[in-house]
Design a protein around this motif. Sequence first.
Motif, PDB file in Angstrom:
ATOM      1  N   VAL A  10      48.413  14.020  29.049  1.00 18.36           N
ATOM      2  CA  VAL A  10      48.176  13.164  30.221  1.00 18.36           C
ATOM      3  C   VAL A  10      46.669  13.068  30.491  1.00 18.36           C
ATOM      4  O   VAL A  10      46.145  11.978  30.735  1.00 18.36           O
ATOM      5  CB  VAL A  10      48.923  13.704  31.464  1.00 18.36           C
ATOM      6  CG1 VAL A  10      48.526  12.944  32.718  1.00 18.36           C
ATOM      7  CG2 VAL A  10      50.430  13.632  31.251  1.00 18.36           C
ATOM      8  N   GLU A  13      44.989  10.853  27.832  1.00 22.46           N
ATOM      9  CA  GLU A  13      45.257   9.426  28.080  1.00 22.46           C
ATOM     10  C   GLU A  13      44.348   8.877  29.173  1.00 22.46           C
ATOM     11  O   GLU A  13      43.887   7.738  29.092  1.00 22.46           O
ATOM     12  CB  GLU A  13      46.711   9.223  28.519  1.00 22.46           C
ATOM     13  CG  GLU A  13      47.728   9.391  27.427  1.00 22.46           C
ATOM     14  CD  GLU A  13      49.150   9.342  27.964  1.00 22.46           C
ATOM     15  OE1 GLU A  13      49.350   8.962  29.146  1.00 22.46           O
ATOM     16  OE2 GLU A  13      50.065   9.694  27.200  1.00 22.46           O
ATOM     17  N   ARG A  14      44.110   9.688  30.191  1.00 17.88           N
ATOM     18  CA  ARG A  14      43.322   9.237  31.343  1.00 17.88           C
ATOM     19  C   ARG A  14      41.837   9.565  31.221  1.00 17.88           C
ATOM     20  O   ARG A  14      41.063   9.278  32.131  1.00 17.88           O
ATOM     21  CB  ARG A  14      43.882   9.859  32.619  1.00 17.88           C
ATOM     22  CG  ARG A  14      45.294   9.372  32.877  1.00 17.88           C
ATOM     23  CD  ARG A  14      45.914  10.106  34.011  1.00 17.88           C
ATOM     24  NE  ARG A  14      47.302   9.710  34.138  1.00 17.88           N
ATOM     25  CZ  ARG A  14      47.892   9.430  35.278  1.00 17.88           C
ATOM     26  NH1 ARG A  14      47.211   9.500  36.398  1.00 17.88           N
ATOM     27  NH2 ARG A  14      49.148   9.092  35.309  1.00 17.88           N
ATOM     28  N   CYS A  52      49.922  16.616  40.383  1.00 15.52           N
ATOM     29  CA  CYS A  52      50.628  15.330  40.444  1.00 15.52           C
ATOM     30  C   CYS A  52      49.970  14.384  41.440  1.00 15.52           C
ATOM     31  O   CYS A  52      49.841  13.188  41.167  1.00 15.52           O
ATOM     32  CB  CYS A  52      52.098  15.552  40.796  1.00 15.52           C
ATOM     33  SG  CYS A  52      53.073  16.258  39.464  1.00 15.52           S
ATOM     34  N   LEU A  55      46.615  13.107  39.946  1.00 15.87           N
ATOM     35  CA  LEU A  55      46.800  12.190  38.818  1.00 15.87           C
ATOM     36  C   LEU A  55      47.706  11.013  39.169  1.00 15.87           C
ATOM     37  O   LEU A  55      47.944  10.150  38.322  1.00 15.87           O
ATOM     38  CB  LEU A  55      47.381  12.953  37.620  1.00 15.87           C
ATOM     39  CG  LEU A  55      46.497  14.052  37.037  1.00 15.87           C
ATOM     40  CD1 LEU A  55      47.238  14.789  35.926  1.00 15.87           C
ATOM     41  CD2 LEU A  55      45.187  13.484  36.530  1.00 15.87           C
ATOM     42  N   ASP A  56      48.205  10.995  40.403  1.00 14.51           N
ATOM     43  CA  ASP A  56      49.116   9.948  40.861  1.00 14.51           C
ATOM     44  C   ASP A  56      50.281   9.786  39.879  1.00 14.51           C
ATOM     45  O   ASP A  56      50.509   8.706  39.330  1.00 14.51           O
ATOM     46  CB  ASP A  56      48.369   8.624  41.047  1.00 14.51           C
ATOM     47  CG  ASP A  56      49.214   7.594  41.778  1.00 14.51           C
ATOM     48  OD1 ASP A  56      50.075   7.997  42.588  1.00 14.51           O
ATOM     49  OD2 ASP A  56      49.029   6.385  41.518  1.00 14.51           O
ATOM     50  N   CYS A  57      50.982  10.906  39.652  1.00 12.12           N
ATOM     51  CA  CYS A  57      52.110  10.893  38.731  1.00 12.12           C
ATOM     52  C   CYS A  57      53.233  11.757  39.296  1.00 12.12           C
ATOM     53  O   CYS A  57      53.092  12.358  40.354  1.00 12.12           O
ATOM     54  CB  CYS A  57      51.692  11.385  37.352  1.00 12.12           C
ATOM     55  SG  CYS A  57      51.200  13.118  37.294  1.00 12.12           S
ATOM     56  N   ASP A  58      54.341  11.790  38.587  1.00 17.48           N
ATOM     57  CA  ASP A  58      55.490  12.583  39.001  1.00 17.48           C
ATOM     58  C   ASP A  58      55.644  13.793  38.092  1.00 17.48           C
ATOM     59  O   ASP A  58      55.082  13.834  36.986  1.00 17.48           O
ATOM     60  CB  ASP A  58      56.765  11.737  38.950  1.00 17.48           C
ATOM     61  CG  ASP A  58      56.758  10.619  39.983  1.00 17.48           C
ATOM     62  OD1 ASP A  58      56.331  10.872  41.124  1.00 17.48           O
ATOM     63  OD2 ASP A  58      57.179   9.498  39.645  1.00 17.48           O
ATOM     64  N   ASP A  61      56.275  13.486  34.395  1.00 16.81           N
ATOM     65  CA  ASP A  61      55.123  13.059  33.594  1.00 16.81           C
ATOM     66  C   ASP A  61      54.357  14.269  33.056  1.00 16.81           C
ATOM     67  O   ASP A  61      53.652  14.160  32.052  1.00 16.81           O
ATOM     68  CB  ASP A  61      54.171  12.196  34.429  1.00 16.81           C
ATOM     69  CG  ASP A  61      54.821  10.917  34.906  1.00 16.81           C
ATOM     70  OD1 ASP A  61      55.645  10.355  34.157  1.00 16.81           O
ATOM     71  OD2 ASP A  61      54.517  10.486  36.032  1.00 16.81           O
ATOM     72  N   ILE A  62      54.509  15.419  33.720  1.00 18.59           N
ATOM     73  CA  ILE A  62      53.782  16.636  33.361  1.00 18.59           C
ATOM     74  C   ILE A  62      54.681  17.626  32.603  1.00 18.59           C
ATOM     75  O   ILE A  62      54.229  18.290  31.685  1.00 18.59           O
ATOM     76  CB  ILE A  62      53.237  17.340  34.631  1.00 18.59           C
ATOM     77  CG1 ILE A  62      52.362  16.402  35.449  1.00 18.59           C
ATOM     78  CG2 ILE A  62      52.491  18.620  34.270  1.00 18.59           C
ATOM     79  CD1 ILE A  62      51.063  16.029  34.821  1.00 18.59           C
TER      80      ILE A  62
END
Length: 70
Positions: A10, A13-14, A52, A55-58, A61-62
Amino acid sequence: MQVNIKLNSVLEERKISARELSRMTGVRHPSISDMCNNSIKQLPLASLAKICEALDCDIPDILELKKEPS
């Protein structure tokens, strides 16, 4: 079953470093590094929530649940 931490992919990617994520979240760099290397033994839920949020994710996703080969 085994829990696999996908944080390293993750971050790649970012284009965010583990050190930068540590600064963003207040989670210690060694802890983030252990998560990235999938070698952490205990994952505090508060740390997971901070990651989370940053990274503004759920959570899926991790983290992923993988079946161990028989």
